[in-house]
Design an enzyme around this catalytic site. Structure first.
Site, short mmCIF file in Angstrom:
data_model
loop_
_atom_site.label_atom_id
_atom_site.label_comp_id
_atom_site.label_asym_id
_atom_site.label_seq_id
_atom_site.Cartn_x
_atom_site.Cartn_y
_atom_site.Cartn_z
N HIS A 269 0.94 -1.27 -0.04
CA HIS A 269 0.00 0.06 0.18
C HIS A 269 0.83 1.25 -0.05
O HIS A 269 0.66 2.21 0.42
CB HIS A 269 -0.89 -0.06 1.18
N GLU B 240 -3.62 -6.45 -8.98
CA GLU B 240 -2.09 -6.20 -8.76
C GLU B 240 -1.34 -7.04 -9.47
O GLU B 240 -1.72 -8.39 -9.41
CB GLU B 240 -1.91 -6.75 -7.20
N GLU C 3 -3.52 -13.44 -3.31
CA GLU C 3 -2.77 -12.24 -3.51
C GLU C 3 -1.21 -12.78 -2.57
O GLU C 3 -1.05 -11.95 -1.80
CB GLU C 3 -3.19 -10.95 -3.32
#
Length: 406
Positions: A235, A265, A361
């Site tokens: 982030h 992502e 992820e």
């Protein structure tokens, strides 16, 4: 000058007609009736929602905090949002149900609105995970003799199971992510600043969202694009650092549609990739692909995390893993919401069920000074069905696709 007793404190500012929502009246009624079902079982007279995510989920209205409080009161026969006068009639237009507005003329006008909507209530549900200590104290003073019970956990479990209408919107979001990813890849070149890549992606996603709905509030869609050392955090904010040839890159595309968040992502490289980076990238892709296979109905969240940990452990990479393997999707954003009961972590034993939506992820981060330094992350979104899981992310991953030539 008028006296404060001449001024309006709580009122109806209904301006214009109700605005378009992507969800049917039946869908919004279902959500509110789920709350009423919980109220009946829990002997609760009214519920006061205060968080971004719950007010948005149960009414369609997403508030802008800016130092003012917002709420939504659900009773046995009514649902009403509470908004500040600064917002005019927009909260009414966006609310499935009624709306009342409070003014700034007294500090406690928000609590006057709550009292007005909860007359006679003895037990009120509030979100324990959102109401801080000062807030709780103010509620107790405003509503003497009322017993407060937690509705936050119950609401979280309601939100984890998506309706068909929600899944349709989430799929639109995933497709919008793919469009943002393509814009990122097109903008990447040595010498280009990170923010220019992010601007290209965000603009493409905003235009896609705007074109798909007759009337939509375009807010909170954003892109984090990171290069080099900036890839070490999932982030990390976008900067004006310029991409260098050979840099490891990370794209993070996040469209927001009616409060619903989706994500893409990907790890990429500019121009070329070193042998050390390629080895780590391929290993992280292998974990990602195994994780995609493990996301099926009936799987336990913790079991998925534990098996993927073993893959990293065999390569002595587990110490570089920085967070969990995935999470639930729906009404959430970078500043609100979390369906913590459906996260792919070692300490979450939830069983995946049909109509849950989760990501895969995996990420590892090798510090500067080590061969292959940087952060590696792939991210796909899957919808759980009765006997399978559907991957709704289309943008490709891995070395075959994401070494971007200037």
């Amino acid at each position: 000058m008028g006296h404060t007793d001449d001024m309006l404190h709580v009122m109806e500012w209904h301006n214009g007609d109700k605005s378009y929502l992507p969800f049917s009246e039946a869908e919004m009624d279902r959500r509110q009736n789920d709350v009423r079902g919980w109220m009946s079982k829990s002997d609760v007279d009214a519920v006061l929602f205060t968080s971004y995510h719950c007010i948005n989920y149960y009414s369609g209205f997403l508030y802008c905090y800016f130092g003012r409080k917002y709420g939504m009161v659900v009773t046995a026969d009514k649902a009403t949002t509470i908004s500040a006068g600064i917002d005019g009639g927009q909260p009414y237009r966006r609310s499935h149900g009624d709306n009342i507005t409070y003014s700034d003329w007294n500090r406690d006008n928000f609590y006057k609105a709550i009292r007005q909507l909860t007359k006679g209530a003895k037990r009120i549900g509030i979100e324990f995970d959102h109401v801080h200590l000062d807030y709780r104290k103010a509620l107790e003073e405003a509503l003497p003799g009322v017993e407060f019970v937690d509705v936050g956990q119950a609401s979280m479990w309601m939100r984890t199971i998506k309706s068909d209408e929600e899944i349709k919107l989430i799929k639109e979001g995933a497709n919008t992510c793919d469009i943002g990813g393509a814009a990122c890849a097109e903008a990447i070149a040595a010498g280009v600043p990170e923010h220019e890549v992010a601007i290209a992606s965000t603009s493409a996603m905003l235009r896609e969202i705007a074109g798909n709905h007759p009337y939509v509030e375009l807010m909170d869609t954003w892109t984090w694009f990171q290069s080099g050392i900036n890839t070490d955090g999932a982030h990390n904010p976008v900067t004006n650092k310029k991409i260098e040839s050979g840099d490891i890159l990370s794209i993070n595309c996040f469209p927001m549609i009616f409060g619903y968040y989706t994500a893409l992502e990907r790890t990429l490289f500019c121009d070329h990739v070193s042998d050390a980076h390629l080895d780590l990238w391929e290993k992280n892709v292998a974990v990602h692909e195994r994780g995609l296979e493990l996301i099926v109905p009936g799987a336990k969240c913790s079991d998925i995390a534990i098996e993927l940990n073993e893959m990293y452990r065999e390569w002595d990479l587990l110490k570089y893993r920085s967070f969990g393997y995935g999470h639930s999707f729906g009404v959430l954003s970078h500043y609100y919401g979390r369906e913590a009961g459906v996260e792919l972590r070692e300490d979450v034993d939830t069983i995946l069920e049909p109509n849950m939506v989760v990501s895969m992820e995996p990420m590892i981060m090798l510090p500067e000074g080590l061969p292959g330094a940087g952060g590696y992350r792939e991210h796909d979104i899957l919808v759980i069905h009765e006997d399978s899981a559907e991957n709704i992310t289309g943008f490709p991953y891995g070395p075959e696709h994401n070494i971007i030539k200037s």
